[in-house]
Design a protein around this motif. Sequence first.
Motif, mmCIF file in Angstrom:
data_model
loop_
_atom_site.group_PDB
_atom_site.id
_atom_site.type_symbol
_atom_site.label_atom_id
_atom_site.label_comp_id
_atom_site.label_asym_id
_atom_site.label_seq_id
_atom_site.Cartn_x
_atom_site.Cartn_y
_atom_site.Cartn_z
ATOM 1 N N ILE A 261 2.654 2.276 70.021
ATOM 2 C CA ILE A 261 3.205 0.933 70.243
ATOM 3 C C ILE A 261 4.721 0.964 70.142
ATOM 4 N N PHE A 262 5.247 1.310 68.969
ATOM 5 C CA PHE A 262 6.678 1.584 68.887
ATOM 6 C C PHE A 262 6.949 2.469 67.691
ATOM 7 N N PRO A 263 8.125 3.100 67.617
ATOM 8 C CA PRO A 263 8.418 4.025 66.522
ATOM 9 C C PRO A 263 8.668 3.268 65.221
ATOM 10 N N PHE A 264 8.230 3.862 64.122
ATOM 11 C CA PHE A 264 8.459 3.246 62.825
ATOM 12 C C PHE A 264 8.328 4.319 61.760
ATOM 13 N N GLU A 265 8.838 3.983 60.555
ATOM 14 C CA GLU A 265 8.694 4.893 59.415
ATOM 15 C C GLU A 265 7.579 4.376 58.534
ATOM 16 N N LEU A 266 6.786 5.277 58.028
ATOM 17 C CA LEU A 266 5.632 4.854 57.243
ATOM 18 C C LEU A 266 5.511 5.709 55.993
ATOM 19 N N VAL A 267 5.386 5.064 54.823
ATOM 20 C CA VAL A 267 5.101 5.798 53.593
ATOM 21 C C VAL A 267 3.809 5.228 53.028
ATOM 22 N N VAL A 268 2.845 6.094 52.768
ATOM 23 C CA VAL A 268 1.545 5.633 52.285
ATOM 24 C C VAL A 268 1.294 6.168 50.882
ATOM 25 N N GLY A 269 1.090 5.279 49.925
ATOM 26 C CA GLY A 269 0.790 5.703 48.562
ATOM 27 C C GLY A 269 -0.705 5.566 48.311
ATOM 28 N N MET A 270 -1.256 6.499 47.549
ATOM 29 C CA MET A 270 -2.690 6.456 47.336
ATOM 30 C C MET A 270 -3.132 5.316 46.433
ATOM 31 N N ASN A 271 -2.160 4.568 45.911
ATOM 32 C CA ASN A 271 -2.559 3.415 45.111
ATOM 33 C C ASN A 271 -2.697 2.165 45.958
ATOM 34 N N GLY A 272 -2.821 2.349 47.261
ATOM 35 C CA GLY A 272 -3.047 1.193 48.109
ATOM 36 C C GLY A 272 -1.776 0.548 48.618
ATOM 37 N N ARG A 273 -0.610 1.116 48.283
ATOM 38 C CA ARG A 273 0.664 0.507 48.717
ATOM 39 C C ARG A 273 1.185 1.246 49.944
ATOM 40 N N VAL A 274 1.624 0.459 50.913
ATOM 41 C CA VAL A 274 2.136 1.028 52.159
ATOM 42 C C VAL A 274 3.509 0.429 52.428
ATOM 43 N N TRP A 275 4.453 1.282 52.820
ATOM 44 C CA TRP A 275 5.817 0.819 53.131
ATOM 45 C C TRP A 275 6.096 1.119 54.582
ATOM 46 N N VAL A 276 6.599 0.132 55.295
ATOM 47 C CA VAL A 276 6.818 0.275 56.731
ATOM 48 C C VAL A 276 8.247 -0.132 57.077
ATOM 49 N N LYS A 277 8.852 0.603 57.990
ATOM 50 C CA LYS A 277 10.173 0.180 58.465
ATOM 51 C C LYS A 277 10.261 0.487 59.954
ATOM 52 N N ALA A 278 10.585 -0.519 60.742
ATOM 53 C CA ALA A 278 10.764 -0.334 62.184
ATOM 54 C C ALA A 278 12.169 -0.804 62.552
#
Lengths: 314, 219
Positions: A261-278
């Motif tokens: 869809i489009f480029p973005f940065e993604l950080v996925v933590g195993m505690n259910g937290r997700v960080w996204v930056k586009a």
Amino acid sequence: MDTVHARFKEKIGEVLLPGDVFSFRLPEDGEGDANIKTEKIICGPGLRRNGEEVQVCKSGILRHKQPNLYWIDSQQRRYVPAKGESVIGIVIAKSGDIFKVDVGGSEQASLSYLAFEGEEVQVCKSGILRHKQPNLYWIDSQQRRYVPAKGESVIGIVIAKSGDIFKVDVGGSEQASLSYLAFEGATKRNRPNVQVGDLVYSQFTIANKDMEPELVCIDSCGRANGMGVFGAEGLLFKVSLGLVRRLLAPQSEIVKDLEKIFPFELVVGMNGRVWVKAKTVQQTLIVANLLETCENMTSQQRQTLFRRVAEGSL
Amino acid sequence: MMELEQSCSVLREFGSEQSLLSRPDGSSTFVQGDTSILAGVYGPAEVKVSKEIYDRATVEVLIQPKMGLPSVRERAREQCVRETCEAALLLTLHPRSSLTVILQVVHDDGSLLSCCLNAACMALMDAGLPMSLLFCGVTCAISKEGQIITDPSAQQEKESRALLTFAIDSVERSVLMSSTSGSFSVHELQQCIAVSQKASQQIFQFYRDSVKRRYSKIQ
């Protein structure tokens, strides 16, 4: 002799439970005693001779080896569930320290500890039973609450600084501690630049039910390896643990579809937290919403949704 | 014996939904006839130092009535639910943590305590808390003529001379908790227990079916 062996034979390969009994008491003919003396049944593990009876004292499968060896196979090769099939989960032993068959990963949502309570394996969480060769079993459940487990990488929020450590909230039942020196290139004189409210991507070195969890931002060689403070801009949100595991899988379909869809940065933590930056705030919000909604969708529905968004945004 | 056959364990129509609330770690709603309870579970979470237990989790149950503030009646029900939950959960896995169950009465048309127990069990399953067994609640009312009615409505409860609620476990169908009011004989008590154990079959089958249905979508 045939009658006794026959009785065993019909049970070979069958699951027996403690309390099952094989009786050698033959009908009262003259030949009674003679027959019993001539047979030698060798009882292996799980079977116990008790006068004229053979009692089963372990649960498992009856196995036979020529000419006259019988035993109960109670290794975990054969799963003897006390109740249910694939729905209700697996029990961790009450003391938690003996007989832990570590099912790898160890976070209670996806992978539960299997332990033998005696010779039974009980199920303690509802979910789908999964199997990995040769003898690994665990329950896949949809849980929201994170329970810290050693070796897992999580996104934490720095809550407080006290003395030489940071207090980090990881979404568990207590806050984890992160030492100043656990960053790459940090020394007593050269302190890392971490403020209250920062996001840190770190790994657990200590995480068990009896102690306060501890985090580090370096690996065993002393390198950061992607860990540390991050998140100058972007959005942090929470999803269920099942979705996080699907995102972290090696060939994750969801991530592949999202990339188109489009480029973005993604950080996925195993505690259910997700960080996204586009690139723009709008794109960031779109990605965040897509991730939150694709939790309960089948792959078909997800692909149609992504396709619609891709066409709409272009 | 005649009475047992007549009072076959007929439960009102029941239904449930899981994971409907976004904030709690586990939530469910359970409906029995017109009685409806909404349950939310939080845990394992932080616990106040005054309430923490060094080797087990602390279970807290809160029941909110439909109107007014919680009173002594709710406290009594909370104790029943809490003791059942403590028997079913594996508390030693989360020492110094708290497991909180919050039950909101949406509508009360009889069999309130058993509906609370069922909603609590479904919510605990939804939250993925480790349990050694499942439990369900069944209420029996003994009418003035001696007839046993399972899952009574509010009207039937008012006209009965005794009301008994049992929490039954899924592994051995034994009684985990009982809460009774009114007067009845020992024989009637045993009959009610037998009837409740039979009725619990339906509820456990329902638990299994609903969890299966939920996970079939993800398969």
